[in-house]
Structures are given as C-alpha cells and as structure tokens.
Scaffold this motif. Structure first.
Motif, PDB file in Angstrom:
ATOM      1  N   ASN A 324      56.288  27.934  44.858  1.00  0.00           N
ATOM      2  CA  ASN A 324      56.163  27.703  46.304  1.00  0.00           C
ATOM      3  C   ASN A 324      56.488  28.964  47.096  1.00  0.00           C
ATOM      4  N   ALA A 325      57.588  29.644  46.708  1.00  0.00           N
ATOM      5  CA  ALA A 325      57.992  30.855  47.435  1.00  0.00           C
ATOM      6  C   ALA A 325      56.870  31.888  47.390  1.00  0.00           C
ATOM      7  N   LEU A 326      56.200  31.980  46.251  1.00  0.00           N
ATOM      8  CA  LEU A 326      55.110  32.954  46.122  1.00  0.00           C
ATOM      9  C   LEU A 326      53.860  32.486  46.879  1.00  0.00           C
ATOM     10  N   LYS A 327      53.629  31.161  46.818  1.00  0.00           N
ATOM     11  CA  LYS A 327      52.434  30.582  47.438  1.00  0.00           C
ATOM     12  C   LYS A 327      52.475  30.666  48.959  1.00  0.00           C
ATOM     13  N   TYR A 328      53.672  30.361  49.520  1.00  0.00           N
ATOM     14  CA  TYR A 328      53.768  30.231  50.974  1.00  0.00           C
ATOM     15  C   TYR A 328      54.310  31.494  51.657  1.00  0.00           C
ATOM     16  N   SER A 329      54.184  32.639  50.975  1.00  0.00           N
ATOM     17  CA  SER A 329      54.552  33.900  51.632  1.00  0.00           C
ATOM     18  C   SER A 329      53.468  34.939  51.288  1.00  0.00           C
ATOM     19  N   GLU A 352      64.587  32.876  47.698  1.00  0.00           N
ATOM     20  CA  GLU A 352      64.365  33.209  49.104  1.00  0.00           C
ATOM     21  C   GLU A 352      63.025  33.927  49.274  1.00  0.00           C
ATOM     22  N   ASP A 353      62.283  33.493  50.285  1.00  0.00           N
ATOM     23  CA  ASP A 353      61.020  34.201  50.565  1.00  0.00           C
ATOM     24  C   ASP A 353      60.955  34.558  52.040  1.00  0.00           C
ATOM     25  N   PHE A 354      59.993  35.415  52.385  1.00  0.00           N
ATOM     26  CA  PHE A 354      59.834  35.852  53.780  1.00  0.00           C
ATOM     27  C   PHE A 354      58.433  35.481  54.261  1.00  0.00           C
ATOM     28  N   GLY A 355      58.151  34.190  54.062  1.00  0.00           N
ATOM     29  CA  GLY A 355      56.800  33.713  54.358  1.00  0.00           C
ATOM     30  C   GLY A 355      56.709  32.917  55.641  1.00  0.00           C
ATOM     31  N   GLU A 356      55.867  31.887  55.608  1.00  0.00           N
ATOM     32  CA  GLU A 356      55.560  31.136  56.840  1.00  0.00           C
ATOM     33  C   GLU A 356      56.696  30.259  57.348  1.00  0.00           C
ATOM     34  N   GLY A 357      57.633  29.927  56.469  1.00  0.00           N
ATOM     35  CA  GLY A 357      58.769  29.080  56.877  1.00  0.00           C
ATOM     36  C   GLY A 357      58.373  27.627  57.124  1.00  0.00           C
ATOM     37  N   PHE A 370      53.842  13.527  48.106  1.00  0.00           N
ATOM     38  CA  PHE A 370      52.560  13.792  48.773  1.00  0.00           C
ATOM     39  C   PHE A 370      52.717  14.344  50.186  1.00  0.00           C
ATOM     40  N   TYR A 371      53.925  14.692  50.608  1.00  0.00           N
ATOM     41  CA  TYR A 371      54.081  15.250  51.956  1.00  0.00           C
ATOM     42  C   TYR A 371      53.747  16.737  51.926  1.00  0.00           C
ATOM     43  N   ARG A 372      52.751  17.115  52.707  1.00  0.00           N
ATOM     44  CA  ARG A 372      52.388  18.526  52.816  1.00  0.00           C
ATOM     45  C   ARG A 372      52.396  18.890  54.292  1.00  0.00           C
ATOM     46  N   VAL A 373      52.969  20.043  54.611  1.00  0.00           N
ATOM     47  CA  VAL A 373      53.055  20.428  56.028  1.00  0.00           C
ATOM     48  C   VAL A 373      51.677  20.881  56.504  1.00  0.00           C
ATOM     49  N   GLU A 374      51.314  20.342  57.694  1.00  0.00           N
ATOM     50  CA  GLU A 374      50.016  20.743  58.265  1.00  0.00           C
ATOM     51  C   GLU A 374      50.180  22.090  58.953  1.00  0.00           C
ATOM     52  N   ASN A 382      46.328  25.570  47.748  1.00  0.00           N
ATOM     53  CA  ASN A 382      46.235  24.324  46.985  1.00  0.00           C
ATOM     54  C   ASN A 382      47.611  23.797  46.614  1.00  0.00           C
ATOM     55  N   GLY A 383      47.681  22.511  46.511  1.00  0.00           N
ATOM     56  CA  GLY A 383      48.957  21.906  46.103  1.00  0.00           C
ATOM     57  C   GLY A 383      48.808  20.413  46.015  1.00  0.00           C
ATOM     58  N   THR A 384      49.781  19.786  45.355  1.00  0.00           N
ATOM     59  CA  THR A 384      49.688  18.332  45.182  1.00  0.00           C
ATOM     60  C   THR A 384      50.624  17.589  46.137  1.00  0.00           C
ATOM     61  N   GLY A 385      51.588  18.295  46.686  1.00  0.00           N
ATOM     62  CA  GLY A 385      52.596  17.636  47.536  1.00  0.00           C
ATOM     63  C   GLY A 385      53.642  16.910  46.699  1.00  0.00           C
ATOM     64  N   LEU A 386      53.648  17.207  45.388  1.00  0.00           N
ATOM     65  CA  LEU A 386      54.618  16.525  44.504  1.00  0.00           C
ATOM     66  C   LEU A 386      55.691  17.478  43.967  1.00  0.00           C
ATOM     67  N   GLY A 387      55.482  18.780  44.168  1.00  0.00           N
ATOM     68  CA  GLY A 387      56.389  19.782  43.581  1.00  0.00           C
ATOM     69  C   GLY A 387      57.848  19.577  43.963  1.00  0.00           C
ATOM     70  N   LEU A 388      58.103  19.453  45.279  1.00  0.00           N
ATOM     71  CA  LEU A 388      59.506  19.332  45.711  1.00  0.00           C
ATOM     72  C   LEU A 388      60.096  17.966  45.372  1.00  0.00           C
ATOM     73  N   ALA A 389      59.217  16.941  45.275  1.00  0.00           N
ATOM     74  CA  ALA A 389      59.706  15.611  44.851  1.00  0.00           C
ATOM     75  C   ALA A 389      60.224  15.722  43.412  1.00  0.00           C
TER      76      ALA A 389
END
Ligand code: ADP
Length: 424
Positions: A324-329, A352-357, A370-374, A382-389
């Motif tokens: 996630n840290a790599l994906k969202y930064s 820790e990442d320095f991405g979109e937050g 399945f919660y993904r931030v819009e 891409n993502g499933t929304g299951l990683g953090l669950a």
C-alpha cells in the motif's frame, strides 16, 4: 407552651416552696437538695423507661405521656415510622429490581473482591449453571474454563471473551466484566450461539464460493493466455483479450484475499518464534525487485527482537502494508520501514510513506472489507479493498493493534504495536 418550659416551671414550682420552707426552718441547702434529688430520681426513672422501650425495639406505648419526655418519645416514634416507610419502599424497589433482572435474557452475577458470588439472576443459574446456594463460593471454582479463569484474574476487562456454557457445550457465551464500587465486579454473560452460527455460515459461504470460483477462473485464464499468444489476432480482439486478462487477474486477487480472510477467521492460531529482521529484509528486497528501484524502500532495524506468531500471516500483513505504501505514493518518494522497541516494552513495525495520505473521515473505515477511498487520481490504482481488513485480522490474532496517522497530500504512517508477551 413549649414542653421544656413546663419542665422549668415544675423545677421552679418545687424549688420555691423548698426555698421558703428552708428559710423558715433554717435548712435551705437541705430542702433544695431534697427537691433536686427527687427531680433526679424522676428523670432517672424516665431514662430507665426509655432504655427499656428502645430495647424492645421502640414497640408499645407504655411511656410517659407528659413533659419533655412525651416529645422525646413522639420524635423517636416518628423517626421509626419514616424509617419503616423507607424500608418498605426499598424492599419494594429491590423486589422490582430482582423481578426485572430475573426477566433478563442475559446472565448477571455480582462478584466480591475475591471473585466470590454475591448475587445471581435467573439466567445466570440457567446458562452458567450456578445455584442460589452457591452464594459466597468463588466463581472460578464453579465455571472451570481456563480462558474464563485467566480473564477473571487478568483484571483487564476491556475485551470480551467467548466460552462454551458449563451447562451445555453447544451454547456459546460472551462474557464481559464491569468493575464497580470498591473491588466489586458485575459479570455479564450473553448467549451468542445464534450470532456465532450466522457468522460461521457467512464465513463458510464466502470460503465455499471463493473456492468454487477458483477452478473456472483458472480455466478462463488459461484460454485467455492461449488467445493472447496467438499470432495475427486483429487488434480489436487483442485489446478485448487484454482487458479480459486484467479483469480475471483482479478476480483472482479478490478470491485469494477472500480465502485468506476466511482462513484467518476459522484457522486455529499457530505460534512459533519468527525472525522478524529476516522477514522484513526479504519483504523489502522483493518489493524493490517489483518496483525495479533498489533505493525506494529504506529498512531500519533498531531492534533484533523476534516475535511469537504465524509467519505466513505476519508476512501477508506486513507485505500488504508495504504494498500500500508503495502503491499510494509517487514512484520517486521513499518508503521507510522501521522495526523498534516501543514505550510499552513491546515492539513496533512502522511503515511510512510520503504519498497521497488519507482523510481523517476515511481513517476509521479503511480497515472495513471492500472499503476503498474515492480519490481522483491521474492513474488508476488496482486493489481489492481487502488488504487492510487482512492486516487488522492478523494483528488481532497476534494481540497487536494497528495505529494509523495520515495527512492528506503529505503521507501516511501505519504502526503495528505488538505487546511484550509476543516477544521471544
Ligand atoms: P486496496 O486493495 O484498495 O489497497 P486496502 O484495504 O489495502 O485495499 O486499503 C483500503 C484503502 O485505504 C485503499 O483503497 C486506499 O484508499 C487506502 N490506503 C491504504 N493504505 C494507504 C496508504 N499508505 N496511503 C494512502 N491511502 C491508503
């Protein structure tokens, strides 16, 4: 006239003739002494009456009906009457409380400072198998489940526990304890058998469906790979095949994550001593290889501490956080991975990442399935929304907690806090 005035009058009435008689006879002191002694004897007799009356429980009306004593008796009688009324009211209240608590479907037990039973309601007798005669007995001697005994002794009642009922193994009870007063505890037990059954049905259903979807998906993927390898495929079809391949790939990830979650919910816990430094080194190396950038992930191992747990589960949780840290930064921003001892004598993994937050509204929800931030991004992530669950589940199974700090546009920091008891 105030009654004590009357007492005073009586004193004067007796003293004056005594004084006159004394003056005539020349024995003033003797006459006064006789009067005072008579009055003293009278009061002593009344005090004796009062004592006898009180010792009989202030019953009966054989008491002086004159002077200050009449008032004293009247006030005592009045206080007793109010007290009696209050007692009646209290008894009625206790009766009402008992009837309502007996009607409760949940078991309630009041425990003393040593875990001895002070009071139980009807459900406690039904589902915990306690008897009225068990009053004063220690509950740990009657409900002999090891998890329950450990929970009772722990003095940490923030979490609830589930145990089988001592009366019927098929009934699942959720136990919670609320401390109150000085050393007293209220134990509550709720029958959650139905809830557990529904939960098990849901987990089984998701696991079965995911499992059944695997085979057709593998066949589909195989055909698509063959079609993509064909030569002279018109470009219109080729694009469709590529799209279909991406979507089947997504579906595969989704099914894998769903199966992993189902396993986490049903699998019994495994515990072995894991070399976390090695695990993190491996994960960071794999991520760098995937990113084709050897400097993006910065690993800092401040502690050589190892952890007791399931290596596969921890690997999957840590790799989800790192991915996630790599994906969202952005690709040119570093990601810091740190393993260190925390202030609670436990150990912590920080990514820790320095991405979109993440906005503060979304933080409490991102661990939901399945919660993904819009977010409007210029590239699709891409993502499933299951990683953090999955991460949350794994951490709960390791007695750890997930802390998330994030600021929109600045970056995020995920911390997995492990307790001291997990260190090996
Ligand atoms: P996904 O498969 O969508 O990544 P996750 O459960 O891993 O699912 O994450 C849920 C959501 O939380 C993501 O869709 C993303 O919006 C947000 N998120 C997770 N990690 C980060 C991060 N490091 N930075 C910003 N947003 C994140």
């Amino acid at each position: 006239m105030q009654r004590w005035y009357r007492e005073l009058n009586l004193l004067l009435l007796l003293t004056l003739p005594a004084l006159v008689l004394g003056m005539f006879t020349g024995y003033i002191a003797l006459c006064l002494l006789v009067v005072v002694t008579l009055l003293l004897i009278r009061q002593t007799i009344y005090i004796d009456h009062l004592e006898k009356w009180l010792s009989r429980g202030a019953f009966g009306d054989k008491h002086p009906q004159h002077g200050i004593w009449r008032d004293i008796y009247y006030h005592i009688w009045k206080i007793r009457k109010i007290d009696k009324k209050r007692k009646k009211k209290l008894t009625r209240m206790i009766d009402r409380f008992r009837t309502s608590t007996d009607a409760l479907p949940d078991a309630a037990v009041v425990l003393g400072s040593y875990g001895e039973i002070d009071w139980t309601n009807k459900s406690a007798r039904d589902i915990l198998g306690l008897k009225k005669s068990d009053k004063g007995q220690r509950i740990a001697n009657l409900v002999r489940n090891p998890l329950f005994i450990q929970y009772l002794k722990s003095n940490d009642y923030q979490q609830k526990i589930s145990i089988p009922s001592p009366v019927n193994e098929n009934i699942i009870l959720q136990i919670s304890i609320v401390p109150y007063g000085t050393g007293l505890r209220l134990l509550l037990a709720q029958d959650i058998t139905q809830l557990k059954n529904i939960e098990r049905m849901r987990t089984d259903f998701v696991a079965n469906v995911s499992h059944e979807l695997r085979t057709p998906l593998t066949v589909l993927k195989g055909y698509l790979e063959t079609l993509l390898e064909l030569e002279n495929v018109p470009s219109v079809y080729l694009r469709s095949f590529q799209n279909m391949s991406t979507q089947t790939e997504r579906m595969q990830l989704l099914i894998d994550d769903l199966l992993l979650l189902a396993r986490l919910e049903t699998k019994s816990k495994k515990s072995e001593c894991i070399n976390i430094s090695e695990l993190l080194k491996q994960l960071c190396k794999e991520s760098d290889l995937l990113e084709k950038d050897e400097c993006r992930v910065n690993l800092k191992l401040d502690s050589p501490t190892n952890l007791l747990g399931d290596p596969e589960e921890l690997r999957s949780a840590f790799s989800n956080l790192l991915a996630n840290a790599l994906k969202y930064s952005p690709a040119d921003k570093p990601v810091y991975v740190k393993w260190f001892k925390n202030s609670e004598n436990g150990v912590c993994l920080e990514i820790e990442d320095f991405g979109e937050g993440i906005s503060s509204n979304d933080i409490p929800r991102i661990t939901e399935r399945f919660y993904r931030v819009e977010v409007k991004r210029n590239r699709k992530i891409n993502g499933t929304g299951l990683g953090l669950a999955i991460v949350k589940h794994v951490l709960v199974r390791h007695d750890a907690r997930l802390e998330i700090d994030s600021q929109l546009g600045k970056g995020s920091r995920f911390r997995c806090q492990f307790p001291q008891k997990r260190i090996c």
